[in-house]
Design a protein around this motif. Structure first.
Motif, PDB file in Angstrom:
ATOM      1  N   PRO A   1      34.111  31.208  44.690  1.00 56.42           N
ATOM      2  CA  PRO A   1      35.383  30.499  44.813  1.00 56.42           C
ATOM      3  C   PRO A   1      35.979  30.754  46.204  1.00 56.42           C
ATOM      4  O   PRO A   1      36.824  31.636  46.368  1.00 56.42           O
ATOM      5  N   VAL A   2      35.534  29.971  47.159  1.00 62.93           N
ATOM      6  CA  VAL A   2      35.803  30.287  48.566  1.00 62.93           C
ATOM      7  C   VAL A   2      37.300  30.392  48.886  1.00 62.93           C
ATOM      8  O   VAL A   2      37.752  31.335  49.525  1.00 62.93           O
ATOM      9  N   ARG A   3      38.048  29.431  48.412  1.00 62.56           N
ATOM     10  CA  ARG A   3      39.480  29.439  48.760  1.00 62.56           C
ATOM     11  C   ARG A   3      40.191  30.650  48.173  1.00 62.56           C
ATOM     12  O   ARG A   3      40.969  31.328  48.835  1.00 62.56           O
ATOM     13  N   ALA A   4      39.903  30.912  46.909  1.00 61.12           N
ATOM     14  CA  ALA A   4      40.548  32.065  46.267  1.00 61.12           C
ATOM     15  C   ALA A   4      40.151  33.355  46.970  1.00 61.12           C
ATOM     16  O   ALA A   4      40.982  34.229  47.210  1.00 61.12           O
TER      17      ALA A   4
ATOM     18  N   THR B   1      40.859  34.304  39.599  1.00 60.51           N
ATOM     19  CA  THR B   1      39.855  33.260  39.843  1.00 60.51           C
ATOM     20  C   THR B   1      38.550  33.869  40.336  1.00 60.51           C
ATOM     21  O   THR B   1      37.463  33.522  39.872  1.00 60.51           O
TER      22      THR B   1
ATOM     23  N   SER C   1      43.728  37.770  52.426  1.00 57.22           N
ATOM     24  CA  SER C   1      44.999  37.876  53.159  1.00 57.22           C
ATOM     25  C   SER C   1      46.098  38.402  52.235  1.00 57.22           C
ATOM     26  O   SER C   1      46.939  39.187  52.652  1.00 57.22           O
TER      27      SER C   1
ATOM     28  N   ARG D   1      39.389  33.741  50.073  1.00 52.11           N
ATOM     29  CA  ARG D   1      40.094  33.855  51.342  1.00 52.11           C
ATOM     30  C   ARG D   1      41.542  34.291  51.096  1.00 52.11           C
ATOM     31  O   ARG D   1      42.075  35.157  51.769  1.00 52.11           O
ATOM     32  N   ARG D   2      42.140  33.682  50.104  1.00 51.71           N
ATOM     33  CA  ARG D   2      43.543  34.035  49.837  1.00 51.71           C
ATOM     34  C   ARG D   2      43.680  35.467  49.330  1.00 51.71           C
ATOM     35  O   ARG D   2      44.659  36.141  49.621  1.00 51.71           O
TER      36      ARG D   2
ATOM     37  N   ASP E   1      44.856  34.441  42.165  1.00 47.08           N
ATOM     38  CA  ASP E   1      43.680  34.286  43.018  1.00 47.08           C
ATOM     39  C   ASP E   1      42.623  35.331  42.683  1.00 47.08           C
ATOM     40  O   ASP E   1      41.428  35.035  42.604  1.00 47.08           O
TER      41      ASP E   1
END
Ligand SMILES: Cc1cc2nc3c(=O)[nH]c(=O)nc-3n(C[C@H](O)[C@H](O)[C@H](O)COP(=O)(O)OP(=O)(O)OC[C@H]3O[C@@H](n4cnc5c(N)ncnc54)[C@H](O)[C@@H]3O)c2cc1C
Lengths: 482, 414
Positions: A338-341, A315, A347, A343-344, A312
């Motif tokens: 890369p919004v999802r990456a 990315t 966390s 966010r991950r 992540d």
């Protein structure tokens, strides 16, 4: 061969999970990418490919040029970015080719290697790092021994137990020096963020149960016995700070010991680039940008959090690097975040931090050593010699410590022992003390002497001409010392 | 800043109140500070040496450890080098008596130097240079190709001239410096690391009364500025600007080689040409030599890049190229590491040794450029002789502090 300073190419160093993801993301964002790795295939340490099978399990998008068997031996600042100096070819073979690439967007994903702590007998054949044992098992199908004891700290010992079992070693036990139950599992933030991981860990618990592998907390290997190789091992219980609990020592027959006490990031390129480093890891912002413009870092260079988090981060870094390189997609748009990456990574970063708190290296390990225990194996420097260097020779700095004791001057250049030497002797900045290596990898004198490769660099490639205006006057007294 | 402390209240002490104030504080624990401290303590003075970092971790840890006479033409620096070449073995022998063999081990090796020319153009300058040196008392034996091959069997066969300098020697700089510091300690002196010199305090008379440090003021009778390439900074903060500039050097280190691959310090006579191109940013005059550990050192470059320590591949390449010219046999040898440092030099390229007439009690010992390891022993000796008023081992005038090149250019730069 690359173009000049205006090159829009993103250069990624390291083809593990972080580097591969970075290369993929940068390419998808429209940038041409060069992916450099010292290994023959993709995947890095984590996805150690079976070198015998040699199938390419990973595919990369068009636009990524993969440069295998290639080592970056120097990183230079040039006006518009960085110049990456590479040699390609088997390290011990002749005819490695040289190449230099200028880039405005460099992603460092050089990973980490596992840390071994010294103990009496750790220099016997049969003692390896957990990572090396795993590489042998996964890469070549070779087992380090028949009866193997695994010791160290952190959840990464568990996949090693799995790999060893898979090639038929009998794993006598996994000795965890910390007490993780009292650590990260009880930390709410860590628990939450690591939810995905708890499932993974449950899988390993089942494996241990199936193979009847004891998992012992607060214990470790404190000595390996044998003449030509490991024949037996003493392990003991540890207190909270890793001091040996007196009377808890047990001896067990074993022909191999694998140790892994966390990871040491491969920092030399980041140090060469002058990236800010804190607590031994490269500091990055949310875009994985380091403190140096045009240099990004991803994966275990920035903290230890496992392969998924590394990918992540890769990315995020690759996307940001593509933007820096000026990439545009087919439609002419600048790459979006890369919004999802992202966010991950947020966390996952909490998980990594919790992991670091749960599996620290405690100072009690220094008490496992005896005076004659080797600390630097390359140069055969023992614990007592380090102590004497401090007490008798004021070796309180890295360079003076190296030159007085010779620790860290051998083939591994302190990669294995540096941190241990620094902690044992109280050197400042123990995490980076030994990572200052202007030559990031060894190379032959003839390779170094080669004129700069082709048109890669703006400067003329000709070797400097011998002086022509030689005057018979004696040289001024200052010019010719040394 | 110079801070007058004429008030009757004593300044806060950095040192333990139980220990008497030192006669002299040496700022900088490199080989030069260590040599000065050793010589002063041998003369009976109470000495405290401080370093903002660790002892012998500055330029001294970058030095290759050559103690050379071969590279200096007749003049004041050669005189100092000859004195130092005589002094080093004597000094180490007496410290062996005092500290024991392990405590005084500095890997002294009088292995001799070999300077070779590989072009026709270099023959005349080299032999003329050697003749001038012989006139100044240096042993400089012109030898034929056969003798050169005997001395150094792996050396390139394409020599046009060779001069053997049996007096050239080497030692390990960090061991040498820490041996000197051990002697200071053994005589009741103090060595403190992690303490930065920030300036001096003065009496109403204007003379030095103490040194201001990051750990407080240490009252003392005198201060020796041995801050190496940073000596200009400390001098300026004491109110006496001094022109001391850094000149970078890089060294390559190979993996260990079989004994006898390289036996002497071998260098090419190219430096004569390098001098002709005086202001070039980059010069290399390659010295190839082995160390006791079996590694070969290839040094070193001279670059004017300020205190920039980033790697320059063209510099490393040039060193490698020249070393291969001398020893083709090294082609396949792995280079394990490269390191660098900053030589301190004065604009007129002579060391600065002596008391500063602008500030009584302030002494300087710096500006040794690429020869501070070699020159350290005589530097400590000379400074102490000037201090005690004894007959100096060499004429101190060329090294005096108030040379226009040093003080005026220092003021201009400050
Ligand atoms: C690549 C290279 C190769 C060389 N090879 C040779 C060789 O073969 N032979 C030779 O004779 N010479 C050689 N030299 C030169 C030699 O290393 C130097 O001349 C010598 O080390 C200078 O010693 P020094 O004590 O003056 O400086 P340093 O060793 O730099 O010592 C100065 C000390 O002062 C400290 N300091 C600075 N400011 C302060 C402050 N304000 N307060 C407290 N402490 C401070 C620093 O931390 C440092 O430890 C070489 C130099 C280089 C760079």
């Amino acid at each position: 061969m690359s173009g000049g300073v205006g090159d829009a190419r993103v250069v990624v160093v390291g083809a593990g999970p972080a580097g591969m993801a970075a290369a993929r993301a940068a390419a998808e964002a429209g940038a041409p990418v060069l992916l450099i790795d010292s290994g023959p295939g993709l995947g890095g340490q984590y996805h150690r490919q079976n070198a015998l099978a040699r199938q390419e399990r990973f595919t990369l998008p068009d636009g990524v040029e993969h440069l295998p068997d290639s080592v970056v031996w120097a990183l230079e600042k040039v006006p518009a970015g960085h110049r990456v100096h590479v040699r390609t070819g088997p390290a011990d073979g002749p005819g490695r080719r040289g190449r230099s690439i200028d880039t405005r967007a460099l992603v460092l994903a050089t990973g980490a290697y596992d840390r071994a702590l010294p103990f009496p007998g750790w220099d016997l054949p049969g003692v390896t790092t957990a990572g090396a044992a795993q590489a042998m098992a996964k890469g070549q199908g070779v087992r380090v021994g028949e009866r193997v004891l695994l010791a160290g700290t952190g959840p990464f010992l568990l996949p090693v137990a799995e790999s060893l079992t898979a090639v038929g070693s009998r794993v006598l036990g996994v000795l965890e020096a910390n007490d993780p139950a009292a650590g990260w599992l009880t930390e709410p933030a860590g628990l939450l963020a690591g939810r995905g991981k708890t499932g993974e860990l449950a899988g390993y618990a089942a494996l241990l149960a199936r193979h009847r592998i004891p998992y012992r907390r607060r214990s470790t290997v404190i000595e390996a016995h044998g003449t030509d190789r490991v024949e037996a091992v003493t392990w003991a219980r540890l207190d909270r700070d890793w001091h040996i609990v007196p009377g808890s020592e047990r001896r067990i027959e074993a022909d191999a010991v694998c140790v892994g006490f966390g990871f040491t990031p491969q920092l030399e390129l980041a140090v060469s680039a002058r990236c800010a480093i804190r607590d031994g890891f490269v500091t990055v912002n949310t875009a994985q940008a380091t403190s140096v413009p045009g240099v990004f870092a991803a994966g275990e260079l920035t903290g230890i959090g496992g392969a998924v988090l590394s990918a992540d981060e890769g990315t995020v870094a690759g996307t940001a690097a593509a933007r820096t390189a000026g990439a545009r997609s087919a439609s002419g748009a600048r790459p979006g975040p890369p919004v999802r990456a992202l966010r991950r990574v947020r966390s996952g970063g909490r998980f990594a931090a919790a992991l670091g708190r749960a599996y620290p290296v405690r100072p009690g390990w220094q008490g496992w050593l005896r005076e004659d225990t080797l600390v630097c194996r390359c140069e055969e420097v023992c614990h007592g010699a380090l102590r004497r260097a401090v007490e008798e020779r004021d070796a309180l700095g890295v360079r003076s410590m190296k030159l007085v004791s010779r620790a860290g001057l051998g083939p591994c250049q302190g990669r294995i022992c540096g941190r241990n030497v620094a902690e044992l002797t109280g050197l400042p900045e123990s995490g980076v003390a030994f990572a200052r290596r202007p030559l990031a990898a060894p190379l032959r004198l003839s390779e170094l002497a080669e004129p700069p490769p082709g048109a890669a660099t703006p400067e003329p490639p000709a070797a400097p001409a011998p002086p022509t205006d030689v005057t018979p006057a004696p040289p001024a007294p200052h010019e010719e010392q040394e | 800043m110079v801070t007058p402390t004429s008030s009757p209240t004593p300044a806060p002490h950095a040192s333990d109140r139980m220990t008497p104030a030192p006669d002299v504080v040496v700022a900088g624990a490199g080989v030069i500070g260590a040599a000065c401290a050793e010589a002063l303590s041998a003369a009976g003075l109470r000495v405290c040496v401080l370093d903002r970092g660790a002892p012998a971790s500055g330029t001294t840890a970058s030095g290759e450890g050559n103690v050379l006479v071969s590279d200096k033409g007749p003049g004041p620096e050669l005189a100092l080098a000859q004195a130092s070449r005589r002094r080093w073995p004597e000094l180490l022998a007496s410290l062996r008596e005092e500290l024991g063999p392990a405590g005084a081990e500095a890997e002294w090796d009088a292995k001799g130097g070999l300077v070779v020319a590989t072009t026709e153009e270099a023959v005349t300058p080299l032999t003329a240079f050697a003749a001038a040196q012989r006139g100044a008392g240096v042993r400089a034996d012109e030898i034929g190709a056969d003798r050169a091959a005997e001395l150094e069997p792996q050396l390139t066969k394409g020599l046009t001239a060779a001069v053997h300098y049996p007096e050239d020697a080497q030692l390990q700089p960090v061991l040498a410096a820490t041996t000197l510091l051990a002697a200071v300690r053994a005589r009741g002196g103090e060595v403190r690391s992690g303490v930065t010199a920030l300036g001096v305090t003065t009496h109403a008379s204007g003379a030095v009364s103490g040194i201001r440090t990051s750990g407080g003021i240490i009252p003392c009778g005198a201060v020796v500025n041995a801050c190496g390439p940073w000596a200009g900074h400390f001098a300026a903060s004491a109110g006496v600007p001094l022109a001391v500039l850094p000149r970078r050097g890089m060294v390559l280190v190979t993996g260990p080689l079989p004994d006898g691959t390289v036996r002497h310090k071998v260098y090419d006579a190219d430096y004569v040409g390098a001098v002709a191109s005086g202001d070039a940013d980059l010069q290399t005059s390659t010295v190839v030599e082995s160390t006791r550990a079996g590694t070969v050192l290839i040094g070193s470059s001279r670059e004017r890049v300020g205190f920039d320590d980033s790697v320059r591949v063209d510099v490393l390449r040039e060193l490698a190229r020249k070393a291969l010219g001398l020893f083709p046999v090294l082609a396949q040898v792995p280079v394990m590491r490269a390191y660098g440092g900053f030589r301190a030099y004065a604009p007129d390229h002579l060391p600065i040794i002596g008391e500063d007439p602008r500030l009584p009690g302030m002494w300087h010992a710096t500006g040794h450029e690429g020869a501070g390891i070699g020159l350290a022993a005589a530097t400590g000796q000379l400074l102490t002789e000037l201090w005690t008023g004894r007959q100096p081992v060499v004429d101190p005038a060329p090294f005096r502090v108030d040379r226009p090149a040093v003080t005026e250019e220092g003021r201009a730069a400050a």
